[in-house]
Design an enzyme around this catalytic site. Structure first.
Site, short mmCIF file in Angstrom:
data_model
loop_
_atom_site.label_atom_id
_atom_site.label_comp_id
_atom_site.label_asym_id
_atom_site.label_seq_id
_atom_site.Cartn_x
_atom_site.Cartn_y
_atom_site.Cartn_z
N SER A 129 0.97 -1.28 -0.02
CA SER A 129 0.09 0.03 0.11
C SER A 129 1.01 1.27 0.24
O SER A 129 0.44 2.34 -0.57
CB SER A 129 -0.83 -0.07 1.20
OG SER A 129 -1.80 -1.08 1.08
N THR A 132 -1.55 3.89 3.42
CA THR A 132 -2.39 4.59 2.74
C THR A 132 -2.82 6.02 3.05
O THR A 132 -2.55 6.92 2.23
CB THR A 132 -3.65 3.60 2.16
OG1 THR A 132 -3.38 2.55 1.70
CG2 THR A 132 -4.82 4.34 1.06
N ASP A 147 -5.63 -0.05 -4.31
CA ASP A 147 -3.98 0.07 -4.35
C ASP A 147 -3.50 -1.21 -4.76
O ASP A 147 -2.59 -1.06 -5.58
CB ASP A 147 -3.51 0.36 -2.95
CG ASP A 147 -4.13 -0.56 -1.76
OD1 ASP A 147 -4.96 -1.22 -2.19
OD2 ASP A 147 -3.71 -0.09 -0.65
N HIS A 206 -1.02 -10.30 -0.92
CA HIS A 206 -1.52 -9.11 -1.90
C HIS A 206 -1.25 -9.78 -3.33
O HIS A 206 -0.57 -11.02 -3.15
CB HIS A 206 -0.59 -8.14 -2.00
CG HIS A 206 -0.72 -7.18 -0.76
ND1 HIS A 206 -0.04 -5.98 -0.60
CD2 HIS A 206 -1.52 -7.11 0.30
CE1 HIS A 206 -0.34 -5.48 0.40
NE2 HIS A 206 -1.36 -5.97 1.07
#
Lengths: 636, 249
Positions: A222, A285, A501, A598
């Site tokens: 992020s 973020t 993101d 992720h």
């Protein structure tokens, strides 16, 4: 008189006749004898052949007419006797009734798609019009011709800055599969099949894709991705608001590599600014909107190595509270008024490590983490005496959005609650939609416009914990916040972008039939029983490539992170008697890891409002900044 | 005469001091819960022995497993929630978990389970037998039979401490045994708890976000949690419940 004319005409004819004659005719001869009787003549026959639809000579059908002499006298016309063929064709179909076109023109999918095309064309024409907001002209232009560089620049300038307000929504970890399954779940909760449903931002007219990789990472985090979106360039994984020349964790490399952000540019333009996150407000973020840090983990001074502190690097919480002073120190002759709205979690990073500073709803015996004995909430209040600091639902509800100068809301010691678990917070927390509405009501008091970033931070956390239920319900909550923002603003002066993101290794798999519960087991088309794998066991539509894997925490357990209390349990499980739709169910994973990861796939960008037409195709993720910058003309 | 008076006063003073001293000693013996304890936990079927050290300070309890160098710290907050932080002592790092509430795992709702090592349900539903009585309290044996196994926990109410715990099957075979070994350890409770407070902690939700942190990366790759204390009881879920004294009907 008439007699004279006839005479002249007769004379003329006689004269002409005289000119054509070769001489006088001879006398007639004697009639000859009658000849012998001739043979009987041949019959002429006609043959008609019906032609079916699709015939090469008569596509719509008809009759082929063959004619000829019956040379063999058999009374029928053989092919060899045909000496002429003609066709009497049926006319073409010039009208049909609706039933004949039911599978095409009248099909609702077909009709809706046609309407979408028409609407998209209109939207595109409006979006690319040279008409300025507020101008009377309605001229639509789809191409531009310029005669000089200066003219071209002037044209570009005329298209810039049409967005007075810019709102950026970021669903942390909200990959495409997350959006799809959240859409289906939201629809199914509304009694629909689900697949046809639309989340609020599904209805936005423009969309594109973004490539999310960081400068040094194929699969990003992020910090790097949000820095790209806020500052317009890609950077390394794990760093905040600095370019790729940084060495992560090395304070000495920060100076000279700091990046300006869209939020800072908006500040410098005199716009109001706001940050909302359901995660800690110092998390990667939201931090990328205001902070410059060699490490995303330097959320407070206790998280930093002593050398970094001694070298003068500031922790992220400090940079938020003192944002105004730090920005003015970086930009010569600037005078900004600071961030007007801050809503999120993360009180621990603003309070001293001393129980005396605990908030009334502290969950730890010592809430604060700071080891420098600073109470940043008190510092903020001293800096902005007209501002309002709130920490719970009651305080939030008491905000007068029309009179308050600015607000600082920290609703949790760490991250705010998952939307599905929000009711369990000790002192209560506002939803992301409520925070968005309140923020807009405060920010729009500035006639020069505003910049607002809203992050749904816990979609990512639920995925990491392997809880699709948590991720999807938080995505739905984000969609509701987008809907609120859309309804509270005007498309003519507000650019809204919704994006992520990065994605997660989250899949929608198997061949479930239409309307099959998205959290359920796969039931194939035409079947009522769950499909089974090679081992004869049912399996779910949703799953993860890696992570903690199977958990069955039951109906009454939601907290996605409860899964961390036990070791990974990857691989197939017999789900025959398991209710996979319960909030406490965690999907199976293939690779056992103590946290799901992720993914490196592209993510979606959805947009509406001025400049939204620039969202198209597949882009580098830092493009998001440039779209906002263009639409808002932030760096003029 | 004067000397007699003085002597009498001295004797009276000494007598009073003796009485006061005795009173203080008795008061000290009844001063309440012990703050540190060490247990040996034995599972004969697995031939497995584990040491558990207990550190307590009002609303904070630490369960320390020396073998794995892991500490589970539980905090009871004002809202009645139990917050867990799992420390990896060798690494001087910790993972903070979300406080528990009514929607969360029932095992983590029970403060008695953390503080006394015996769950509230067990204590409320077990039959009680006073084994010993003294001026400060009783030693009570709590017993219950479920699923053909019998659970017996012995608690010294004066010190508010579990002194023994056994699980036997229907044939009387020993399945598990806890023995209180000591209530005096090298490290004082407050010192041990303060030391934990200096370790760097990471929110559980943030584990997956940072793959460059060597500690977190190791957790991800090696499944650190599997080696924790709870892993010791992972014969199956039911036995895990029993082993920590939780009992439900």
């Amino acid at each position: 008189m008439k007699k004279l004319q006839l005479t002249l005409l007769a004379t003329a004819i006689i004269g002409l006749s005289g000119c054509l004659d070769d001489g006088d005719d001879g006398a007639q001869g004697v009639r000859g004898q009658t000849g012998p009787q001739g043979e009987s003549g041949l019959n002429s026959l006609i043959r008609q052949t019906q032609l079916a639809v699709g015939n090469a000579n008569c596509p719509n059908g008809g009759v082929q007419i063959d004619s000829g002499l019956d040379t063999d006298g058999d009374g029928s016309l053989a092919d060899s006797e045909v000496n002429e063929t003609s066709y009497a064709c049926q006319p073409g179909v010039t009208s049909v009734n609706s039933s004949e076109l039911l599978t095409n023109l009248n099909n609702p999918w077909f009709v809706e798609a046609q309407q979408e095309i028409a609407e998209a064309r209109t939207t595109w024409l409006q979006a690319t019009s040279t008409s300025q907001t507020g101008n009377a002209t309605t001229a639509q232009v789809t191409s531009y011709k310029t005669n000089s560089a200066a003219e071209k620049q002037a044209l570009v300038d005329s298209l810039k800055g049409q967005a007075k307000n810019v709102i950026l929504f970021v669903g942390d970890g909200m990959g495409v599969s997350t959006i799809t399954s959240a859409r289906i779940l939201d629809g199914q909760m509304a009694g629909k099949d689900g697949e046809e449903h639309q989340l609020s931002f599904d209805k936005f007219p423009f969309a594109g894709l973004a490539k999310t990789y960081n400068v040094d990472a194929q699969t990003p985090d992020s910090a790097g991705t949000m820095t790209a979106m806020m500052s317009g360039l890609k950077t390394d994984v794990g760093v905040i608001g600095v370019d790729e020349d940084i060495v992560r964790g090395d304070c000495s490399t920060v100076t000279g590599n700091e990046l300006a952000t869209a939020l800072e540019l908006a500040e410098l333009q005199g716009k109001s600014t706001g940050i909302i996150s359901t995660a800690r407000i110092t998390h990667a973020t939201p931090a990328a909107t205001y902070a410059k840090s060699a490490d995303r983990n330097w959320e407070d001074v206790s998280d930093m190595p002593t050398a970094a502190v001694d070298a003068g690097c500031k922790d992220i919480a400090d940079q938020l509270v003192n944002f105004e002073a730090y920005l003015e120190s970086r930009v010569a002759d600037s005078d900004v008024d600071g961030i007007e709205v801050v809503f999120g979690g993360g009180r621990r990073h603003f309070l001293p490590r001393d129980a005396a500073f605990n908030s009334p709803d502290a969950v730890s015996s010592v809430e604060g983490d700071r080891t420098d004995n600073r109470d940043l909430t008190a510092e903020w209040m001293a800096q902005y005496p007209a501002g309002q600091y709130v920490y719970d639902q009651a305080g939030f509800d008491a905000i007068n959005t029309e009179t308050v100068e600015r607000v600082f809301g920290l609703f949790n010691e760490s991250h705010m609650q998952y939307e599905a678990d929000r009711g369990n917070d000790i002192a209560g927390e506002p939803s992301i939609a409520e925070m968005t509405a309140t923020a807009i009501n405060i920010l729009d008091n500035n006639e020069d416009g505003f910049f607002l970033m809203v992050e749904s931070g816990r979609i990512d956390h639920a995925h990491h914990a392997g809880s699709a239920y948590g991720a999807l319900t938080d995505t739905i909550a984000l969609a509701e916040a987008v809907d609120v923002a859309d309804k509270m603003t005007d498309d003519s002066d507000t650019l809204i972008i919704v994006t992520a993101d990065h994605g997660h290794v989250f899949t929608i798999a198997g061949y479930p039939k239409r309307g099959n519960p998205i959290l359920g087991k796969v039931v194939s088309v035409g079947s009522e029983e769950p499909a089974t794998d090679a081992d004869g066991m049912p399996y779910t539509t949703l799953g993860y490539t890696n992570g903690l894997g199977y958990r069955n925490l039951g109906d009454m357990v939601f907290d996605a992170d409860a899964s961390y209390a036990a070791a990974p349990d990857a691989g197939r499980k017999d789900l025959t008697d398991v209710n996979t739709e319960s909030p406490g169910f965690h999907q199976e994973s293939l690779v056992p890891l103590t946290s799901e990861t992720h993914s490196g796939e592209d993510i979606g960008i959805f947009a509406k409002g001025p400049g939204a037409f620039l969202v198209t195709g597949t882009n580098e993720q830092n493009m998001v900044f440039h779209i906002m910058n263009f639409a808002g003309d932030l760096n003029k | 005469m004067k000397n007699k008076i003085v002597l009498s006063l001295i004797l009276t003073f000494l007598l009073l001091c003796t009485i006061a001293s005795k009173g203080l000693a008795e008061e000290s013996q009844c001063s309440g819960a012990v703050t540190v304890a060490s247990y040996k936990i034995y599972q004969p079927r697995l031939d497995k022995t584990e040491i558990l050290e207990l550190y307590r300070n009002k609303n904070t309890v630490a369960h320390y497993y020396p073998k794995n160098q892991i500490t589970e710290l539980y905090e009871l907050n004002k809202a009645g929630q139990v917050k867990l932080t799992k420390y990896f002592n060798d690494h001087k790092r910790g993972i903070e978990y979300q406080p528990n509430d009514k929607l969360n795992n029932i095992r983590n709702l029970d403060w008695a389970q953390k503080y006394k090592l015996m769950g509230k349900n067990f204590l409320d539903n077990a039959s009680q037998q006073i084994k010993q009585t003294n001026d400060c309290g009783d030693v009570i044996a709590y017993s219950i039979t479920q699923d053909h196994n019998t659970f017996v926990a012995t608690i010294d109410t004066a010190k508010d401490i579990l002194t023994a715990f056994e699980i036997t099957d229907e044939k009387g075979n020993l399945l598990e045994k806890w023995e209180l070994q000591s209530t005096e350890l090298a490290t004082d409770s407050s010192v041990f708890l303060s030391q934990l407070n200096t370790y760097q902690t990471t929110d559980y939700a943030d584990i997956g976000d940072d793959h460059t942190d060597p500690f977190l990366t190791k957790m991800v790759n090696l499944g650190f949690i599997e080696k924790s204390s709870s892993g010791f009881y992972h014969m199956d879920d039911k036995q895990q419940l029993h082993a920590v004294g939780e009992h439900s009907h």
